[in-house]
Design a protein around this motif. Sequence first.
Motif, PDB file in Angstrom:
ATOM      1  N   GLN A 152       0.739  -1.651   0.144  1.00 57.25           N
ATOM      2  CA  GLN A 152       0.041  -0.222  -0.217  1.00 57.25           C
ATOM      3  C   GLN A 152       0.971   1.148  -0.317  1.00 57.25           C
ATOM      4  OE1 GLN A 152      -2.066   0.741   3.710  1.00 57.25           O
ATOM      5  NE2 GLN A 152      -3.934   1.657   2.250  1.00 57.25           N
ATOM      6  N   PHE A 153       0.577   2.005  -1.155  1.00 53.52           N
ATOM      7  CA  PHE A 153       1.290   3.326  -0.619  1.00 53.52           C
ATOM      8  C   PHE A 153       0.255   4.669  -1.248  1.00 53.52           C
ATOM      9  CE2 PHE A 153       3.469   0.660  -3.903  1.00 53.52           C
ATOM     10  CZ  PHE A 153       4.607   0.389  -3.392  1.00 53.52           C
ATOM     11  N   SER A 154       0.508   5.637  -0.221  1.00 56.80           N
ATOM     12  CA  SER A 154      -0.239   6.534  -0.332  1.00 56.80           C
ATOM     13  C   SER A 154       0.785   8.111  -0.053  1.00 56.80           C
ATOM     14  CB  SER A 154      -0.928   7.417   1.150  1.00 56.80           C
ATOM     15  OG  SER A 154      -0.264   7.269   2.667  1.00 56.80           O
ATOM     16  N   GLY A 155       0.055   9.352  -0.280  1.00 53.46           N
ATOM     17  CA  GLY A 155       0.779  10.285   0.026  1.00 53.46           C
ATOM     18  C   GLY A 155      -0.252  11.801  -1.087  1.00 53.46           C
ATOM     19  N   ILE A 156      -0.071  12.643  -1.626  1.00 50.86           N
ATOM     20  CA  ILE A 156      -0.139  14.026  -1.995  1.00 50.86           C
ATOM     21  C   ILE A 156       1.129  13.665  -3.414  1.00 50.86           C
ATOM     22  CG2 ILE A 156      -0.575  16.389  -1.771  1.00 50.86           C
ATOM     23  CD1 ILE A 156      -0.288  16.214   1.091  1.00 50.86           C
ATOM     24  N   GLY A 157      -0.409  13.637  -4.650  1.00 53.88           N
ATOM     25  CA  GLY A 157       0.251  14.225  -5.577  1.00 53.88           C
ATOM     26  C   GLY A 157       0.575  12.656  -6.289  1.00 53.88           C
ATOM     27  N   PHE A 158       0.455  12.296  -7.283  1.00 51.23           N
ATOM     28  CA  PHE A 158       0.833  10.820  -8.354  1.00 51.23           C
ATOM     29  C   PHE A 158       0.880  11.357 -10.349  1.00 51.23           C
ATOM     30  CE2 PHE A 158      -2.677   9.732  -8.392  1.00 51.23           C
ATOM     31  CZ  PHE A 158      -3.251   9.608  -9.760  1.00 51.23           C
ATOM     32  N   GLU A 159       1.836  11.081 -10.734  1.00 45.36           N
ATOM     33  CA  GLU A 159       1.958  10.727 -12.195  1.00 45.36           C
ATOM     34  C   GLU A 159       1.909   9.293 -12.432  1.00 45.36           C
ATOM     35  OE1 GLU A 159       5.273  13.257 -13.786  1.00 45.36           O
ATOM     36  OE2 GLU A 159       3.979  15.095 -12.875  1.00 45.36           O
ATOM     37  N   SER A 160       1.941   8.204 -12.876  1.00 45.51           N
ATOM     38  CA  SER A 160       1.568   7.611 -13.727  1.00 45.51           C
ATOM     39  C   SER A 160       1.079   7.645 -14.789  1.00 45.51           C
ATOM     40  CB  SER A 160       0.779   6.035 -12.567  1.00 45.51           C
ATOM     41  OG  SER A 160       0.679   5.494 -13.011  1.00 45.51           O
ATOM     42  N   LYS A 168       4.740   7.653  -9.359  1.00 43.88           N
ATOM     43  CA  LYS A 168       5.781   8.102  -9.169  1.00 43.88           C
ATOM     44  C   LYS A 168       5.294   9.400  -7.702  1.00 43.88           C
ATOM     45  CE  LYS A 168       7.629  12.386 -10.864  1.00 43.88           C
ATOM     46  NZ  LYS A 168       8.549  12.811 -11.775  1.00 43.88           N
ATOM     47  N   CYS A 169       4.908   9.170  -6.532  1.00 46.76           N
ATOM     48  CA  CYS A 169       4.560   9.938  -6.136  1.00 46.76           C
ATOM     49  C   CYS A 169       5.202  11.357  -5.749  1.00 46.76           C
ATOM     50  CB  CYS A 169       3.899   9.801  -4.434  1.00 46.76           C
ATOM     51  SG  CYS A 169       3.615  10.196  -3.163  1.00 46.76           S
ATOM     52  N   LEU A 170       4.091  12.518  -5.507  1.00 43.25           N
ATOM     53  CA  LEU A 170       5.333  13.771  -5.879  1.00 43.25           C
ATOM     54  C   LEU A 170       5.464  14.709  -4.423  1.00 43.25           C
ATOM     55  CD1 LEU A 170       2.977  15.364  -8.463  1.00 43.25           C
ATOM     56  CD2 LEU A 170       4.890  14.412  -8.241  1.00 43.25           C
ATOM     57  N   ARG A 171       4.512  14.193  -3.581  1.00 46.56           N
ATOM     58  CA  ARG A 171       4.807  14.715  -1.943  1.00 46.56           C
ATOM     59  C   ARG A 171       4.175  13.901  -0.805  1.00 46.56           C
ATOM     60  NH1 ARG A 171       2.509  18.473  -4.184  1.00 46.56           N
ATOM     61  NH2 ARG A 171       0.285  18.678  -2.947  1.00 46.56           N
ATOM     62  N   ALA A 172       4.835  13.743   0.211  1.00 47.69           N
ATOM     63  CA  ALA A 172       4.308  13.071   1.600  1.00 47.69           C
ATOM     64  C   ALA A 172       3.827  11.608   1.120  1.00 47.69           C
ATOM     65  CB  ALA A 172       3.598  13.944   2.052  1.00 47.69           C
ATOM     66  N   CYS A 173       4.938  10.786   0.728  1.00 45.41           N
ATOM     67  CA  CYS A 173       5.000   9.808   0.348  1.00 45.41           C
ATOM     68  C   CYS A 173       5.490   8.732   1.310  1.00 45.41           C
ATOM     69  CB  CYS A 173       6.475   9.360  -1.040  1.00 45.41           C
ATOM     70  SG  CYS A 173       5.984  10.437  -2.987  1.00 45.41           S
ATOM     71  N   LYS A 174       3.976   7.767   1.894  1.00 42.27           N
ATOM     72  CA  LYS A 174       4.447   6.555   2.692  1.00 42.27           C
ATOM     73  C   LYS A 174       3.976   5.121   1.948  1.00 42.27           C
ATOM     74  CE  LYS A 174       2.453   9.088   6.059  1.00 42.27           C
ATOM     75  NZ  LYS A 174       1.144   9.602   7.202  1.00 42.27           N
ATOM     76  N   GLY A 175       4.716   4.119   1.901  1.00 39.98           N
ATOM     77  CA  GLY A 175       4.937   3.315   1.789  1.00 39.98           C
ATOM     78  C   GLY A 175       3.951   1.637   2.908  1.00 39.98           C
ATOM     79  N   ILE A 176       3.868   0.827   2.897  1.00 40.38           N
ATOM     80  CA  ILE A 176       3.987  -0.564   3.590  1.00 40.38           C
ATOM     81  C   ILE A 176       3.423  -1.729   2.696  1.00 40.38           C
ATOM     82  CG2 ILE A 176       2.302  -1.191   5.152  1.00 40.38           C
ATOM     83  CD1 ILE A 176       1.028   0.649   5.959  1.00 40.38           C
ATOM     84  N   ALA A 177       4.530  -2.257   2.996  1.00 39.46           N
ATOM     85  CA  ALA A 177       4.982  -3.478   2.180  1.00 39.46           C
ATOM     86  C   ALA A 177       5.429  -4.925   3.152  1.00 39.46           C
ATOM     87  CB  ALA A 177       6.001  -3.448   1.056  1.00 39.46           C
ATOM     88  N   PRO A 178       4.664  -6.317   2.700  1.00 41.19           N
ATOM     89  CA  PRO A 178       6.029  -6.724   4.084  1.00 41.19           C
ATOM     90  C   PRO A 178       7.221  -6.887   4.099  1.00 41.19           C
ATOM     91  CG  PRO A 178       4.215  -8.110   2.141  1.00 41.19           C
ATOM     92  CD  PRO A 178       4.370  -6.509   2.181  1.00 41.19           C
ATOM     93  N   VAL A 179       7.915  -7.353   4.357  1.00 42.24           N
ATOM     94  CA  VAL A 179       9.342  -7.555   4.937  1.00 42.24           C
ATOM     95  C   VAL A 179       9.500  -8.456   5.475  1.00 42.24           C
ATOM     96  CG1 VAL A 179      11.547  -6.978   4.994  1.00 42.24           C
ATOM     97  CG2 VAL A 179       9.952  -5.366   4.833  1.00 42.24           C
ATOM     98  N   GLN A 180      10.311  -9.534   4.221  1.00 44.67           N
ATOM     99  CA  GLN A 180      10.975 -11.008   5.154  1.00 44.67           C
ATOM    100  C   GLN A 180      11.697 -11.310   5.255  1.00 44.67           C
ATOM    101  OE1 GLN A 180       9.887 -14.861   2.760  1.00 44.67           O
ATOM    102  NE2 GLN A 180       8.229 -14.620   2.705  1.00 44.67           N
ATOM    103  N   ILE A 181      12.590 -10.897   7.295  1.00 47.85           N
ATOM    104  CA  ILE A 181      13.669 -11.361   7.422  1.00 47.85           C
ATOM    105  C   ILE A 181      14.337 -12.620   7.439  1.00 47.85           C
ATOM    106  CG2 ILE A 181      15.248 -10.582   9.695  1.00 47.85           C
ATOM    107  CD1 ILE A 181      12.260  -8.013  10.220  1.00 47.85           C
TER     108      ILE A 181
END
Length: 184
Positions: A152-160, A168-181
Amino acid sequence: MRLVGLSSACLMLGAAKCPSRKAAVKPAVAKSSAIPDSANQVVFGSRNVLTDRGVNKGLLLSDTAFVYDDATRLEFRRVHFTFYTAQGVPDGVMTSRAAVYNSRLSRLEATGDVVVTRNDSTRLASQQLVYDQARNQIFSDSAFVLNKPSRQFSGIGFESDPQLTNWKCLRACKGIAPVQIPRK
């Protein structure tokens, strides 16, 4: 004596101007016109095909369409837009409460609870989104949430691109993704 004088005065002037114990109920009045009076045409249940050099780029269905400026600007209500690949295969769907299509710029701007759902389960939600048919690009300057399978990704403004693969996200970009350790 005053009460009798007031009552007879009310009867002469009419009941509308007399004090009443019951509150007068005002009829409901629309804040704005339901149908704009400057539209050249109003179409109910509209169906519009967007093409580029004979290739189907999208199918736009709407509950209501208002045609302005010699059919170069169309305003839609309750929008359902289907994206197509270069081969003409349906590839995803965009829904919104309203949209404006400018045929001079080949640009569709959707507003109000915009949701793009791709065939690969990718889902994009925003309050405003622009589909530039000439550049084959979607973009926004509003807050968005992009859900891809397991990310999941979130932010303010994007182009695709319309397939939401190169974005690409333009501002306040955040992402949530599972990571395997890795385990030792």
